[in-house]
Scaffold this motif. Sequence first.
Motif, PDB file in Angstrom:
ATOM      1  N   GLY A  82      -9.468 -37.156   6.428  1.00 21.36           N
ATOM      2  CA  GLY A  82     -10.792 -36.550   6.288  1.00 21.36           C
ATOM      3  C   GLY A  82     -11.451 -36.926   4.982  1.00 21.36           C
ATOM      4  O   GLY A  82     -12.655 -37.214   4.933  1.00 21.36           O
ATOM      5  N   VAL A  83     -10.671 -36.938   3.913  1.00 18.60           N
ATOM      6  CA  VAL A  83     -11.219 -37.294   2.599  1.00 18.60           C
ATOM      7  C   VAL A  83     -11.690 -38.748   2.592  1.00 18.60           C
ATOM      8  O   VAL A  83     -12.791 -39.057   2.119  1.00 18.60           O
ATOM      9  CB  VAL A  83     -10.157 -37.069   1.504  1.00 18.60           C
ATOM     10  N   VAL A  84     -10.866 -39.654   3.136  1.00 14.40           N
ATOM     11  CA  VAL A  84     -11.246 -41.066   3.164  1.00 14.40           C
ATOM     12  C   VAL A  84     -12.454 -41.283   4.073  1.00 14.40           C
ATOM     13  O   VAL A  84     -13.366 -42.055   3.745  1.00 14.40           O
ATOM     14  CB  VAL A  84     -10.057 -41.932   3.631  1.00 14.40           C
ATOM     15  N   PHE A  85     -12.491 -40.573   5.207  1.00 19.62           N
ATOM     16  CA  PHE A  85     -13.614 -40.740   6.139  1.00 19.62           C
ATOM     17  C   PHE A  85     -14.924 -40.265   5.522  1.00 19.62           C
ATOM     18  O   PHE A  85     -15.952 -40.946   5.605  1.00 19.62           O
ATOM     19  CB  PHE A  85     -13.334 -39.977   7.433  1.00 19.62           C
ATOM     20  N   VAL A  86     -14.896 -39.093   4.888  1.00 21.95           N
ATOM     21  CA  VAL A  86     -16.117 -38.581   4.246  1.00 21.95           C
ATOM     22  C   VAL A  86     -16.542 -39.517   3.112  1.00 21.95           C
ATOM     23  O   VAL A  86     -17.733 -39.806   2.939  1.00 21.95           O
ATOM     24  CB  VAL A  86     -15.905 -37.150   3.723  1.00 21.95           C
ATOM     25  N   SER A 127     -14.607 -36.260  -3.383  1.00 21.39           N
ATOM     26  CA  SER A 127     -14.496 -35.041  -4.184  1.00 21.39           C
ATOM     27  C   SER A 127     -14.992 -33.828  -3.403  1.00 21.39           C
ATOM     28  O   SER A 127     -14.380 -32.755  -3.441  1.00 21.39           O
ATOM     29  CB  SER A 127     -15.293 -35.191  -5.487  1.00 21.39           C
ATOM     30  N   ALA A 128     -16.097 -34.001  -2.684  1.00 24.77           N
ATOM     31  CA  ALA A 128     -16.614 -32.905  -1.863  1.00 24.77           C
ATOM     32  C   ALA A 128     -15.636 -32.557  -0.750  1.00 24.77           C
ATOM     33  O   ALA A 128     -15.427 -31.378  -0.418  1.00 24.77           O
ATOM     34  CB  ALA A 128     -17.977 -33.290  -1.279  1.00 24.77           C
ATOM     35  N   ALA A 129     -15.002 -33.571  -0.157  1.00 21.52           N
ATOM     36  CA  ALA A 129     -14.038 -33.332   0.917  1.00 21.52           C
ATOM     37  C   ALA A 129     -12.784 -32.652   0.394  1.00 21.52           C
ATOM     38  O   ALA A 129     -12.223 -31.765   1.055  1.00 21.52           O
ATOM     39  CB  ALA A 129     -13.681 -34.663   1.591  1.00 21.52           C
ATOM     40  N   VAL A 130     -12.328 -33.034  -0.797  1.00 20.19           N
ATOM     41  CA  VAL A 130     -11.171 -32.381  -1.410  1.00 20.19           C
ATOM     42  C   VAL A 130     -11.477 -30.911  -1.663  1.00 20.19           C
ATOM     43  O   VAL A 130     -10.632 -30.035  -1.429  1.00 20.19           O
ATOM     44  CB  VAL A 130     -10.780 -33.099  -2.717  1.00 20.19           C
ATOM     45  N   ALA A 131     -12.682 -30.633  -2.142  1.00 23.22           N
ATOM     46  CA  ALA A 131     -13.068 -29.243  -2.396  1.00 23.22           C
ATOM     47  C   ALA A 131     -13.081 -28.420  -1.112  1.00 23.22           C
ATOM     48  O   ALA A 131     -12.888 -27.201  -1.151  1.00 23.22           O
ATOM     49  CB  ALA A 131     -14.446 -29.205  -3.066  1.00 23.22           C
ATOM     50  N   LYS A 132     -13.294 -29.066   0.030  1.00 23.36           N
ATOM     51  CA  LYS A 132     -13.282 -28.392   1.329  1.00 23.36           C
ATOM     52  C   LYS A 132     -11.883 -28.373   1.955  1.00 23.36           C
ATOM     53  O   LYS A 132     -11.724 -27.931   3.091  1.00 23.36           O
ATOM     54  CB  LYS A 132     -14.255 -29.090   2.290  1.00 23.36           C
ATOM     55  N   ARG A 133     -10.881 -28.880   1.227  1.00 26.38           N
ATOM     56  CA  ARG A 133      -9.488 -28.866   1.658  1.00 26.38           C
ATOM     57  C   ARG A 133      -9.255 -29.715   2.910  1.00 26.38           C
ATOM     58  O   ARG A 133      -8.458 -29.357   3.775  1.00 26.38           O
ATOM     59  CB  ARG A 133      -9.005 -27.429   1.911  1.00 26.38           C
ATOM     60  N   LEU A 134      -9.917 -30.865   3.021  1.00 25.66           N
ATOM     61  CA  LEU A 134      -9.667 -31.768   4.131  1.00 25.66           C
ATOM     62  C   LEU A 134      -8.392 -32.568   3.869  1.00 25.66           C
ATOM     63  O   LEU A 134      -7.947 -32.700   2.724  1.00 25.66           O
ATOM     64  CB  LEU A 134     -10.848 -32.723   4.328  1.00 25.66           C
ATOM     65  N   ASP A 135      -7.800 -33.112   4.951  1.00 20.92           N
ATOM     66  CA  ASP A 135      -6.597 -33.916   4.781  1.00 20.92           C
ATOM     67  C   ASP A 135      -6.967 -35.322   4.301  1.00 20.92           C
ATOM     68  O   ASP A 135      -8.152 -35.630   4.088  1.00 20.92           O
ATOM     69  CB  ASP A 135      -5.785 -33.969   6.078  1.00 20.92           C
ATOM     70  N   LEU A 136      -5.941 -36.171   4.135  1.00 18.09           N
ATOM     71  CA  LEU A 136      -6.177 -37.506   3.584  1.00 18.09           C
ATOM     72  C   LEU A 136      -7.168 -38.300   4.419  1.00 18.09           C
ATOM     73  O   LEU A 136      -8.095 -38.925   3.882  1.00 18.09           O
ATOM     74  CB  LEU A 136      -4.848 -38.276   3.480  1.00 18.09           C
ATOM     75  N   ALA A 174     -14.682 -48.575  -0.694  1.00 16.84           N
ATOM     76  CA  ALA A 174     -14.902 -47.180  -0.314  1.00 16.84           C
ATOM     77  C   ALA A 174     -13.581 -46.483  -0.006  1.00 16.84           C
ATOM     78  O   ALA A 174     -13.327 -45.361  -0.487  1.00 16.84           O
ATOM     79  CB  ALA A 174     -15.837 -47.109   0.889  1.00 16.84           C
ATOM     80  N   ALA A 175     -12.739 -47.122   0.794  1.00 14.10           N
ATOM     81  CA  ALA A 175     -11.487 -46.485   1.217  1.00 14.10           C
ATOM     82  C   ALA A 175     -10.533 -46.284   0.041  1.00 14.10           C
ATOM     83  O   ALA A 175      -9.924 -45.214  -0.111  1.00 14.10           O
ATOM     84  CB  ALA A 175     -10.827 -47.319   2.308  1.00 14.10           C
ATOM     85  N   VAL A 176     -10.382 -47.311  -0.803  1.00 15.84           N
ATOM     86  CA  VAL A 176      -9.465 -47.221  -1.939  1.00 15.84           C
ATOM     87  C   VAL A 176      -9.930 -46.156  -2.936  1.00 15.84           C
ATOM     88  O   VAL A 176      -9.125 -45.363  -3.455  1.00 15.84           O
ATOM     89  CB  VAL A 176      -9.323 -48.593  -2.628  1.00 15.84           C
ATOM     90  N   THR A 177     -11.234 -46.117  -3.200  1.00 15.67           N
ATOM     91  CA  THR A 177     -11.764 -45.121  -4.135  1.00 15.67           C
ATOM     92  C   THR A 177     -11.550 -43.709  -3.604  1.00 15.67           C
ATOM     93  O   THR A 177     -11.127 -42.809  -4.343  1.00 15.67           O
ATOM     94  CB  THR A 177     -13.262 -45.358  -4.381  1.00 15.67           C
ATOM     95  N   ALA A 178     -11.847 -43.498  -2.320  1.00 14.26           N
ATOM     96  CA  ALA A 178     -11.671 -42.165  -1.731  1.00 14.26           C
ATOM     97  C   ALA A 178     -10.209 -41.747  -1.757  1.00 14.26           C
ATOM     98  O   ALA A 178      -9.883 -40.593  -2.074  1.00 14.26           O
ATOM     99  CB  ALA A 178     -12.207 -42.152  -0.308  1.00 14.26           C
ATOM    100  N   ALA A 179      -9.294 -42.677  -1.428  1.00 10.73           N
ATOM    101  CA  ALA A 179      -7.865 -42.353  -1.454  1.00 10.73           C
ATOM    102  C   ALA A 179      -7.402 -42.035  -2.872  1.00 10.73           C
ATOM    103  O   ALA A 179      -6.591 -41.130  -3.090  1.00 10.73           O
ATOM    104  CB  ALA A 179      -7.064 -43.518  -0.879  1.00 10.73           C
ATOM    105  N   ALA A 180      -7.940 -42.767  -3.859  1.00  4.94           N
ATOM    106  CA  ALA A 180      -7.575 -42.506  -5.249  1.00  4.94           C
ATOM    107  C   ALA A 180      -8.007 -41.106  -5.667  1.00  4.94           C
ATOM    108  O   ALA A 180      -7.264 -40.390  -6.357  1.00  4.94           O
ATOM    109  CB  ALA A 180      -8.203 -43.564  -6.162  1.00  4.94           C
ATOM    110  N   VAL A 181      -9.193 -40.707  -5.247  1.00  7.06           N
ATOM    111  CA  VAL A 181      -9.669 -39.354  -5.571  1.00  7.06           C
ATOM    112  C   VAL A 181      -8.765 -38.311  -4.918  1.00  7.06           C
ATOM    113  O   VAL A 181      -8.451 -37.272  -5.514  1.00  7.06           O
ATOM    114  CB  VAL A 181     -11.135 -39.177  -5.115  1.00  7.06           C
ATOM    115  N   PHE A 182      -8.318 -38.565  -3.684  1.00  6.88           N
ATOM    116  CA  PHE A 182      -7.425 -37.618  -3.000  1.00  6.88           C
ATOM    117  C   PHE A 182      -6.144 -37.400  -3.806  1.00  6.88           C
ATOM    118  O   PHE A 182      -5.699 -36.259  -3.991  1.00  6.88           O
ATOM    119  CB  PHE A 182      -7.081 -38.143  -1.608  1.00  6.88           C
TER     120      PHE A 182
END
Length: 221
Positions: A36-40, A25-34, A73-81
């Motif tokens: 970047g969002v999964v990595f964060v 969610s924090a990475a999405v707010a910073k406009r990172l790509d997919l 971790a990866a699936v949850t982050a991708a779902a948020v993206f």
Amino acid sequence: MVTASAALLLADLTGVAIFAASGASAAVAKRLDLFGVVFVGFVAALGGGIFRDLVIDEAPPLAFADWRYAVTAAVTAAAVFWLHPQLARLRTTVLVLDAAGLALFTVTGTLTALHAGMPPVGACVIGMLTGIGGGLGRDLLTGEIPVVLRREIYAVAALVGAVAVVALDRAGLAGPGPLTVAALFVFVVRLVALRRRWSAPVAAERSAREPLPDRSGPDEP
């Protein structure tokens, strides 16, 4: 009947998912790509646990040894993206998820340290660092001053929760019920501190009119 190890694993994976969502969610707010969002999200979810496992000499860390941690971790982050348009008020979402992750990781980190034979003081410190590690990594990667370094009650809430877990364990009450209460305590303290703007003391600022101390030596003859 759910065993203690199964309950600990479930709580650990729940904390991984929550912190992954917080980081994503924090990475999405910073406009990172997919990526970047999964990595964060990955770092936020697993950073504290990796630190815990390295300290208690658990090699390789569970984040790498057990595929369920990395996949969660990866699936949850991708779902948020992909679902972030449906997540209203991302900042509030990040703060609530972070408080929940802090609570769960503090409890599981402290318990894991105790089961590894750490003394009470060491277990408390490891539990606190497990709780704050993910948020620290998330904030650094998204260019924010880490929450733990601000005036907000964050690490203190984790430390108090870790002490409560150690006390419950010493009293023979380290069951799912009491440990859930300890996690809820950390969660509530963190949210109330945010709501009421509780903060740790900071050093007073020097007045702009206050002269600088004279550091010169004695006058030359």
